[in-house]
Design a protein around this motif. Sequence first.
Motif, PDB file in Angstrom:
ATOM      1  N   LEU A   1       0.819  -1.208   0.000  1.00  0.00           N
ATOM      2  CA  LEU A   1       0.000   0.000   0.000  1.00  0.00           C
ATOM      3  C   LEU A   1       0.857   1.264   0.000  1.00  0.00           C
ATOM      4  O   LEU A   1       0.546   2.248  -0.683  1.00  0.00           O
ATOM      5  CB  LEU A   1      -0.879   0.033   1.247  1.00  0.00           C
ATOM      6  N   GLN A   2       1.922   1.181   0.783  1.00  0.00           N
ATOM      7  CA  GLN A   2       2.796   2.336   0.940  1.00  0.00           C
ATOM      8  C   GLN A   2       3.435   2.735  -0.398  1.00  0.00           C
ATOM      9  O   GLN A   2       3.529   3.906  -0.727  1.00  0.00           O
ATOM     10  CB  GLN A   2       3.891   1.984   1.933  1.00  0.00           C
ATOM     11  N   VAL A   3       3.859   1.724  -1.145  1.00  0.00           N
ATOM     12  CA  VAL A   3       4.515   1.990  -2.430  1.00  0.00           C
ATOM     13  C   VAL A   3       3.480   2.362  -3.493  1.00  0.00           C
ATOM     14  O   VAL A   3       3.677   3.281  -4.283  1.00  0.00           O
ATOM     15  CB  VAL A   3       5.325   0.763  -2.898  1.00  0.00           C
ATOM     16  N   ASP A   4       2.379   1.621  -3.523  1.00  0.00           N
ATOM     17  CA  ASP A   4       1.380   1.831  -4.573  1.00  0.00           C
ATOM     18  C   ASP A   4      -0.011   1.488  -4.058  1.00  0.00           C
ATOM     19  O   ASP A   4      -0.408   0.323  -4.023  1.00  0.00           O
ATOM     20  CB  ASP A   4       1.735   0.960  -5.784  1.00  0.00           C
ATOM     21  N   PRO A   5      -0.757   2.515  -3.663  1.00  0.00           N
ATOM     22  CA  PRO A   5      -2.088   2.269  -3.089  1.00  0.00           C
ATOM     23  C   PRO A   5      -3.018   1.534  -4.048  1.00  0.00           C
ATOM     24  O   PRO A   5      -4.007   0.945  -3.614  1.00  0.00           O
ATOM     25  CB  PRO A   5      -2.616   3.682  -2.811  1.00  0.00           C
ATOM     26  N   SER A   6      -2.693   1.543  -5.343  1.00  0.00           N
ATOM     27  CA  SER A   6      -3.591   0.877  -6.286  1.00  0.00           C
ATOM     28  C   SER A   6      -3.145  -0.563  -6.569  1.00  0.00           C
ATOM     29  O   SER A   6      -3.754  -1.255  -7.393  1.00  0.00           O
ATOM     30  CB  SER A   6      -3.650   1.666  -7.602  1.00  0.00           C
ATOM     31  N   ALA A   7      -2.097  -1.018  -5.898  1.00  0.00           N
ATOM     32  CA  ALA A   7      -1.595  -2.364  -6.190  1.00  0.00           C
ATOM     33  C   ALA A   7      -2.482  -3.502  -5.654  1.00  0.00           C
ATOM     34  O   ALA A   7      -2.722  -4.472  -6.373  1.00  0.00           O
ATOM     35  CB  ALA A   7      -0.166  -2.522  -5.665  1.00  0.00           C
ATOM     36  N   PRO A   8      -2.983  -3.400  -4.431  1.00  0.00           N
ATOM     37  CA  PRO A   8      -3.808  -4.520  -3.938  1.00  0.00           C
ATOM     38  C   PRO A   8      -5.119  -4.648  -4.716  1.00  0.00           C
ATOM     39  O   PRO A   8      -5.696  -3.646  -5.132  1.00  0.00           O
ATOM     40  CB  PRO A   8      -4.096  -4.132  -2.474  1.00  0.00           C
ATOM     41  N   THR A   9      -5.545  -5.886  -4.921  1.00  0.00           N
ATOM     42  CA  THR A   9      -6.822  -6.129  -5.576  1.00  0.00           C
ATOM     43  C   THR A   9      -7.954  -5.794  -4.597  1.00  0.00           C
ATOM     44  O   THR A   9      -7.715  -5.624  -3.394  1.00  0.00           O
ATOM     45  CB  THR A   9      -6.969  -7.613  -5.960  1.00  0.00           C
ATOM     46  N   ALA A  10      -9.174  -5.723  -5.134  1.00  0.00           N
ATOM     47  CA  ALA A  10     -10.334  -5.433  -4.278  1.00  0.00           C
ATOM     48  C   ALA A  10     -10.421  -6.450  -3.147  1.00  0.00           C
ATOM     49  O   ALA A  10     -10.677  -6.102  -1.990  1.00  0.00           O
ATOM     50  CB  ALA A  10     -11.617  -5.446  -5.113  1.00  0.00           C
ATOM     51  N   GLU A  11     -10.151  -7.705  -3.496  1.00  0.00           N
ATOM     52  CA  GLU A  11     -10.223  -8.768  -2.501  1.00  0.00           C
ATOM     53  C   GLU A  11      -9.150  -8.582  -1.411  1.00  0.00           C
ATOM     54  O   GLU A  11      -9.434  -8.725  -0.222  1.00  0.00           O
ATOM     55  CB  GLU A  11     -10.048 -10.112  -3.200  1.00  0.00           C
TER      56      GLU A  11
END
Length: 291
Positions: free
Chosen positions: A124-134
Amino acid sequence: AVQWSPFVQTFRRQRYPWVQLAGHQGNFKLGGERGTILKKLCPKEESCFQLLMKDPLRPFIPSYKGNVTSDDGEKFLVLEDLLGDFRNPSVMDCKLGVRTYLEDELAKAKLKPKLRKDMFEKMLQVDPSAPTAEELQMGGVTKPRYMVWRETISSTATLGFRIEGIRKQDGSSSKDYKTVGSSQQIVSVLHDFVQHHPHALAKYIERLNQLQATLARSEFFATHELIGTSLLFVHDHSKANIWMIDFAKTHRLPGGVQIDHNSPWRVGNHEDGYLIGLCNLTQLLDQLLVN
Ligand code: ATP
Ligand code: MG
Ligand code: MG
């Protein structure tokens, strides 16, 4: 005396500063003998050095001079200090390959794919859009997922190499390149690295071309998977050279497995992407020469 800085370990010697751009502090000591350093011994790495001393690649490898045991019983490899012949050297560590973990490490991580909150948070810290919705909903990612993702934030997965650390001639150094991912970003870091030493660029390119030719006839290269190894770039006001270092994760290929170091990696095929990285790195340096 040993000097500690927040990022980079340096040993101040009579003629030149020694710098360690990667790895744990404490993995390295100055050698007893002039012109040598000591690296904490890993048996796999030692056997690589033994083979490499008899391989066509030898001119690209720091000389291996056996091992020593320190007073407290710890074993170290005795290696040629690659900075020894330079005056106030600029140094860059580039880690080669499209992944920096072993097939085994990924397989092991997959055995018990627990949700890891710490890895989720780093992501999250590096790229808030990296994690999937799940993953967002669960507030965690599995370790294998994290390992594969981590190679995509630098240029490792896309270009087959990444910059690990740089020490510049003005004495400043940084290991903060984890998210330098695009060709453009890398070209600008490389430009900065060689800018006051135009002679270095042509020498580096020439050396990489020689390396490529030598890899093609190396028995060692044909029979090993090179994971987490680096090219160490060193230059000063008059000289420039490159060596292959760090063979702690270089393993002999399992029986019956052959790789060309150039094909895409798929889980289980053991391809390391070494030549993909070497080719892209050479091309980016070539670009600087033209500009
Ligand atoms: P990691 O696995 O995290 O990359 P490591 O503990 O395996 O680290 P190396 O990668 O072998 O260590 O080396 C770390 C750093 O030490 C290099 O980036 C380089 O700056 C320096 N170094 C390593 N070997 C030599 C050498 N023979 N001569 C001069 N400097 C060296
Ligand atoms: Mg290393
Ligand atoms: Mg290592």
